[in-house]
Structure formats: C-alpha cells, structure tokens
Design a protein around this motif. Structure first.
Motif, mmCIF file in Angstrom:
data_model
loop_
_atom_site.group_PDB
_atom_site.id
_atom_site.type_symbol
_atom_site.label_atom_id
_atom_site.label_comp_id
_atom_site.label_asym_id
_atom_site.label_seq_id
_atom_site.Cartn_x
_atom_site.Cartn_y
_atom_site.Cartn_z
ATOM 1 N N GLY A 1 0.819 -1.219 0.000
ATOM 2 C CA GLY A 1 0.000 0.000 0.000
ATOM 3 C C GLY A 1 0.837 1.246 0.000
ATOM 4 O O GLY A 1 0.366 2.324 0.358
ATOM 5 N N SER A 2 2.124 1.106 -0.400
ATOM 6 C CA SER A 2 3.033 2.249 -0.233
ATOM 7 C C SER A 2 2.652 3.431 -1.121
ATOM 8 O O SER A 2 2.874 4.585 -0.758
ATOM 9 N N VAL A 3 2.011 3.174 -2.289
ATOM 10 C CA VAL A 3 1.624 4.296 -3.153
ATOM 11 C C VAL A 3 0.464 5.062 -2.528
ATOM 12 O O VAL A 3 0.400 6.299 -2.608
ATOM 13 N N GLY A 4 -0.436 4.337 -1.855
ATOM 14 C CA GLY A 4 -1.514 5.017 -1.133
ATOM 15 C C GLY A 4 -0.947 5.975 -0.116
ATOM 16 O O GLY A 4 -1.388 7.129 0.003
ATOM 17 N N ASP A 5 0.071 5.511 0.594
ATOM 18 C CA ASP A 5 0.724 6.380 1.586
ATOM 19 C C ASP A 5 1.380 7.569 0.897
ATOM 20 O O ASP A 5 1.242 8.703 1.340
ATOM 21 N N ALA A 6 2.061 7.289 -0.247
ATOM 22 C CA ALA A 6 2.748 8.375 -0.962
ATOM 23 C C ALA A 6 1.753 9.428 -1.444
ATOM 24 O O ALA A 6 1.991 10.633 -1.327
ATOM 25 N N ILE A 7 0.594 8.978 -1.976
ATOM 26 C CA ILE A 7 -0.407 9.941 -2.459
ATOM 27 C C ILE A 7 -0.977 10.733 -1.276
ATOM 28 O O ILE A 7 -1.193 11.942 -1.370
ATOM 29 N N SER A 8 -1.170 10.053 -0.145
ATOM 30 C CA SER A 8 -1.724 10.775 1.002
ATOM 31 C C SER A 8 -0.769 11.856 1.485
ATOM 32 O O SER A 8 -1.174 12.832 2.100
#
Lengths: 305, 475
Positions: free
Chosen positions: B375-382
């Motif tokens: 889920g690292s891209v979700g974190d990056a977008i957040s």
C-alpha cells in the motif's frame, strides 16, 4: 470656519452614526453567535492561513492516530501468535529430548511422533495467522496463507513460503508521523524458516526419526534451538516496534492537543471580551438613540408664540 | 419728488417682503427634500432718481425690489462631492465583488475544499493500509468525486458571479444613458428659462443630483457654461453638451470563457463602435476591473484570477496524483493508469476534470506488480496533502491571497466612503435648509411687511389731512 448645521445635516449624520453603531453591534453579535473570529478569509488573512495549515495538520494527525491503532492491532496479533509459537517449539524440544531416551519402546516413540506432528500443525496454523483477513506473516502476498503445504506420493511434505519477493519479505508499514513509519508485519521466512529449513520440515524430520527404530531425534536439538532463538528475535522485535508505536501515539496525543489549542487561539473568540464589547456597544447605541431623540425634536418654532 | 412717491415706496416694500416670505416658505416646504438647495431673495434698495437741475427737494430712494432669487450652492463643495463619489463608486464595486467571491469560496469552514482535500488524503492513507479492502477504495473514489465536484462548483460560482456583474454593468450603463439624456433635457429647459429671465433653481437642483449620480457611475466631471447649461465629460469625451446627450454601450467579452481567455469588457460610444471610453473612476470602472482578464502580476480581473487559481488547484491535483498512480499497480498486477482525467479540450482545468476510474479495484496502491497487497503508493499519495507544491498548498495560498486583497479592498472602500460621506455632509450642511434661520427670516420679513403697511397708513393719513382737512378755516 464655522460649520453650518441644519436639521437635515444633523438628521443625516445622526442616521449615519446610528447605522455605524448598528453595524458594529451586528458584527459583534455575529462573532458571538458563530463563536469564531474568522468567518471569511478577509476577517484575518494571516489567521486564515494559520487555520488552513493547522486544520491540515489536525487531519493528518487524526490519520496517523488511526494508522497507529491499526499498527497496534497488527503487532498485538503478531505478539500473541509468536508467544504461542514459542510455547509450541519449547514443547517440541521437550518431546524431542524425551524421544532421545533409548529405553522407550516403539509405541511410546510413535506417540511422541504423533504429538510432534500435532505441534507442527499448531505452528502451521499460527504461521498463517490473520488480522482482518490478511495474513500477518506473508508480507504483501495475497495468497491467503503464509505457508503452503504439499504432500508427495511417498508421504513427504514440503512447505513453501508465499511472501518472498526478490529474495526478501517486503515490509508492510504504517505511517505514524510525517517522517516516521513502522513495520507492522512479521517476516514469516525469518521466524518460521522457509522450505526445508522451516520449523515444520524440521519437526517432520524429528517425527520421522522417532518412527524409525534406530533414529536419533536428539540430533535435531541444535536446529530446534536455532529456530527457537530466531522466533525469540522476531518476538522481541515486535515488542520493540510496539514500543515505538506507543511512543508515537503519546507524541501524537500531545501534538494534537497543541494543534487544537493553537487553532483555538487563532479562530475562537474570547467570549468574555466579546460580551464586554457588546455591552459597551449597546450602551453607545442607547446613548446615540437618546441624543437623537433630544436633538432632532425641537426647532425655534416650539418657542415662538 | 411726487407727493405720492411714498406710496409706491411702501408698495415696493410690501411686494418685496411678500416675495421674500414666499422664498422662505419654499425653503421650509423643502426642508426635507433630497437635493434641494436653499434659496435667498436678494433685496436691493431702489436708488433715488437723479434730481432735476433746479429741484429743491433732497431725493430719497425709491424703495426696494427683489433682484434675484439666489441658489446658495457652493461649486467647490459640489465638485468635491463628485470627486469623492467617483472614488467611492470604484472602490465599493471592487469590495463588493471580493466579498461575494469570499462567500463563494466558503473557506475557512470545515466543509470547504480544504477540508474535502484532507478527507481525500485520509482516504488514500486508509486504502494504503488495507489494499485488500474494497470499502476503503470506494471511499477514495467517492472523496475524489466530491473534490472534483467542489472544484467545478467553485469555478461555476465564479463564472456566474462574472455573468451577474456583466449584466449589472449593462444596466448601470443604461442608467448612465438615461441620466445623461435627462441632464441634456434639463440643460435645454434651464437655458430657456434663464434666457427669459426666470429662475430655474429647482431644475438646477435636479440636474446636480443627476450629475452626481453620473460621477458615481462613470466618474463624470462637469464644465459650466455661461448660458446656464453644463457639459458633462466622461473619460476625456463629452457625454452631454448643451441639449445633446451621447450614449455609452458595453462591448468586449460577453462570456466568462472569453474573459478567462484574455478578452476584456469595455465601454464604448454607442454612435462610434470601437471607440473605447477610458473610464477613470466610478462604479462602472470598478466593475470593468472586476470583469477584466487575468494578469500574471496579480493586478488583473478579480474573478478571472480566482478562476485561474481554482484551475491551478485542479491541475496540481490531477497531475500529481496521476504521476504517482500511473507508476503504481493494482492488486492483480496491472499498471494503474490515470486516476483523474484532464480534458485537454476544455478551456478550464477545473471544468475538464473528472475521475476516470470507476471500478474501485482499478485503484493502484502497490509499487511493484509482485507485491499485490503493498500500500506504499496510497501512503505516498496521502503525503501530497503536506507537499509544498501540492493542491492544498496551492489552494491555501489562493485563499489567503483573495482574503488579503478583499481586506485591502474593503478597507480602501471604507476610507473612500468616509471621504464621500464627509464631502456630502459638508455639501448638505451648506445647501440644506435650516428651519430656525428661515423662521427668523420669516419674522423679519413679516415685521418689514407690517412696517411697510404702517408707512402706507401714515402716508394715507397725511394725504387725508392734506385733501380733506385743509382749506376749511372758518367754515
């Protein structure tokens, strides 16, 4: 220059002043009823900038708090699972030592082997433990289990770990601060071992040794000890991470309080002051009304008979 | 000296006092009339006729007469009111536009765009935490649609404010034309009355009011002429000359899209299309500034610049989220593609923005196709919410800029309004009727009238003595 004053000019200026008074009252009343100093950006542009920044900070802290709760849940699952696994491995070691006793008959060794297999099954289900449907030892895999088992035609079982990507288990992380992340999953390969090195294969070998008449199960004691200590390492790392989460949580709590206080300072009214201002404004308004009533009424005509 | 000349002297006084009393009566009648300027009867003593060469009597004046009914206005105070009204008109139009715009923005309420962006980032973080949870992904989609909807509502709100402002500019210009025609008409009537020796004071009051209105609308200035008419000048051209009035028309951009594209709204002479009137002040000039095209230095139109800021937020949101999302993979290992779609054919980024992903499972959160539940891209977008050039930062700076300008505009408008009100106060104080002083005048005219009547009686008695009582000695 003496200013000429007429009824009309007096009436106009009185009206204008009453209007000003009313406007001031209305603005105070709006502040009082809305409870905020800033209802549109122009009320205080610098304050608006602060409010927006603080609100954003508040929102991300709330999210970090949620992340921390999630992290705690993952780590708690890991911790309890690893505790049970440690107990199981200790039990397996005791059984192995028991099996080394040369005086045991074949029946007793078979009983020990069966129990060892029971311990293995328990460990396998612990290794496949889940939180909210997600296996906590399988990294980013979506296989549903951390370890798959396959039984060959001759009865030998093989185990394979599903979480490995490019030779390592990718970390599942939770963000607890702008620059703080913590790993919340367990590396199943490191804790339980992979393939032939896994604790399950090891226990299978112990059981096989117990079942063969001249097998010596105690030769695997060192391997069992090594696995035990790997598990202990995993367990203590979970404890250390839980500490980090707890520390981050308490830091979050205090900074949330800070941000809320700052937000209050920027946008909330000082109720006592507004009430006082409103009171004095009311007095001024009443004074203006009284003065108007006195000055606008009389003309010279009232005094000429 | 005739024997009867005293009678005509007394008569002149009776007539003059009565006339003066009538003027006082007119003043009192209009004590509350807006725009009325007080009047005064100018009484002048009638000089004695030049004595004949061998005359023995000393000559006495021939009484009194009303030479003029004077209108007690002050040209300087009037000019001051017009200048102050012009400035106040310009600034109040701008301040009103800013205050409406601020209401459209809705900030800093929790429910406004900034709050919705925060919710979107939280949703991304949640989805990143639980890539296997379809509900968390649906929340991301819903929040993204909410943000897109709000951006479009903001843009449309600004555009509809532009339309309203243009419509009101057209009606203001109509008002200008009507007032100019009335001024020309009044000029004509005043000239006719003045040349025939009459008093056109009340018509002048009406004309002054109209001219002040023209100053407030288009910054008109005046030039008085000897025949009693005034010329009204606007932006270097002549709006009214004598009995002739020109007309203005609104030209240039007719829609917000044209204004956002760089075309300005202008005022031109109706009879000479293309000849722009360079307005220097007044409400219409203020509205033209509000309607103007955006300027990179931030001095352009209020509304087009606000819309450009909304577009900037939309662009930042779409490009930054897409950049991360396109490099990411869904749980089944496919590339993410774009999450927001920016329609290249749309003039406005905000209006051309849409959420191109409709199926929650198409949301990509993993940085590696081999890591389906990453889920690292979700974190990056957040984390875009906290980035310096991110949509939140762009929006916050736009809100603060508009807030600062709105504050400056409103305080400038308040100062100009105070100056206008002071100038008007001075003018009103000079021109309006003071009932007390009129009462005193009335008393004095009344007494003078009584005195003149007494003089008449005295002369009558005297003549009675002469005619009836003389020559009766010994009768």
């Amino acid at each position: 220059m003496t200013t000429r004053v007429t009824q009309l000019s007096m009436q106009r200026s009185t009206l204008a002043n009453l209007q000003l008074n009313m406007a001031a009252m209305a603005s105070l009343q709006e502040r009082m009823s809305s409870g905020t100093k800033i209802s549109v950006p122009s009320d205080d542009p610098a304050g608006t900038s602060d409010v927006l920044a603080l609100r954003r900070q508040q929102a991300s802290m709330t999210q970090y708090g949620r992340n921390a709760d999630d992290a705690t849940a993952w780590l708690t699952t890991l911790d309890s699972t690893l505790s049970s696994s440690l107990v199981s491995v200790r039990r397996a070691r005791d059984l192995t030592v028991q099996g080394g006793n040369g005086a045991l008959g074949a029946q007793a060794r078979e009983a020990l082997a069966t129990e060892i297999e029971g311990v293995r099954d328990g460990l396998l289900s612990q290794a496949n433990a889940t939180y909210l449907g997600r296996t906590v030892f399988a990294g980013t895999s979506n296989a549903g289990v951390a370890f798959t088992t396959a039984t060959a035609a001759d009865g030998t079982r093989t185990y394979s770990y599903t979480g490995t990507v490019n030779g390592e288990t990718p970390a599942v992380e939770r963000r607890l601060g702008d620059d703080v992340t913590v790993r919340v999953d367990g590396d199943g390969a490191a804790v339980y071992g992979d393939g032939d090195d896994s604790v399950f294969a090891l226990l299978d070998k112990v059981a096989a040794a117990l079942r063969s008449p001249d097998g010596d199960p105690t030769q695997y004691l060192d391997a069992i000890d090594a696995r035990y200590s790997a598990m202990l390492t995993g367990s203590s790392s979970v404890g250390a991470r839980q500490n980090r989460v707890d520390a981050a949580k308490s830091a979050l709590q205090s900074s949330t309080l800070n941000v809320t206080t700052q937000l209050g300072n920027v946008q909330d009214i000082d109720l006592a002051q507004v009430i006082l201002d409103l009171e004095s404004q009311q007095v001024a308004y009443q004074g203006a009304l009284g003065a108007t009533a006195r000055t606008l009424q009389p003309t010279l005509l009232d005094f000429l008979q | 000296m005739s024997t009867f000349s005293g009678i005509s002297t007394a008569l002149s006084s009776l007539q003059a006092q009565r006339q003066a009393l009538e003027v006082a009566g007119q003043n009192i009648a209009n004590a509350g009339t807006a725009g009325y300027t007080r009047q005064r009867a100018d009484l002048t003593a009638v000089s004695a006729s030049t004595p004949a060469m061998f005359s023995t009597s000393t000559s006495v004046g021939g009484g009194v007469r009303v030479t003029d009914v004077q209108r007690l206005s002050d040209a300087f105070l009037d000019a001051k009111v017009r200048a102050a009204t012009t400035a106040a008109g310009t600034l109040s139009a701008q301040a009103t536009a800013y205050s409406t715009l601020e209401t459209t923005l809705g900030e800093p309420a929790k429910t406004a765009l900034s709050g919705q962006l925060s919710a979107l980032w939280s949703a991304w973080s949640d989805a990143g935490n639980q890539p296997d949870d379809g509900a968390a992904r649906s929340v991301v989609l819903e929040d993204a649609r909410t943000v897109v909807g709000t951006l479009q509502t903001l843009y449309r709100g600004v555009a509809s404010q532009w339309d309203q402002t243009r419509t009101s500019t057209v009606s203001l210009v109509d008002q200008v034309n009507a007032s100019a025609a009335s001024v020309a008409d009044l000029n004509d009537r005043i000239r006719a009355i003045t040349t025939s020796g009459g008093s056109a004071n009340e018509l002048q009051d009406q004309r002054d009011q109209l001219v002040t209105q023209l100053s407030s609308l288009v910054g008109a200035t005046t030039q008085a002429r000897a025949d009693g008419t005034v010329d009204v000048l606007v932006g270097g051209g002549t709006l009214v000359q004598g009995a002739h009035a020109a007309a203005l028309a609104v030209a240039g951009a007719t829609s917000f899209a044209q204004a956002a594209g760089g075309s300005a709204v202008t005022i031109e002479w109706a009879d000479r299309p293309g000849a722009t009137v360079a307005l220097t002040g007044g409400q219409v000039a203020g509205q033209l500034h509000v309607l103007g095209p955006a300027d990179p230095s931030g001095t352009g139109g209020v509304l087009t610049e606000a819309a450009a800021q909304v577009d900037a937020v939309a662009t930042a949101l779409a490009t930054q989220v897409n950049a991360l999302h396109q490099a990411a993979y869904t749980t089944d290992g496919q590339a993410g593609g774009e999450l927001f779609h920016l329609d290249p054919g749309s003039a406005s980024a905000a209006l051309g923005l849409s959420v191109s992903v409709t199926d929650p499972t198409r949301i990509a959160l993993s940085d590696d196709p081999a890591k389906p539940l990453d889920g690292s891209v979700g974190d990056a977008i957040s984390r875009l919410g906290a980035s310096a050039g991110g949509p939140d930062a762009t929006w916050a700076s736009a809100v603060v800029t508009i807030g600062t300008r709105a504050q400056a505009a409103s305080s400038r408008a308040a100062v100009a309004e105070a100056a206008r009100s002071t100038a008007e106060q001075q003018q009103v104080a000079n021109a309006s009727v003071d009932v007390d002083s009129e009462t005193v005048d009335m008393l004095s005219f009344q007494r003078s009238y009584e005195g003149a009547a007494r003089v008449l009686t005295a002369i009558d008695d005297m003549l009675d003595t002469l005619i009836n009582k003389t020559g009766s000695v010994g009768r």
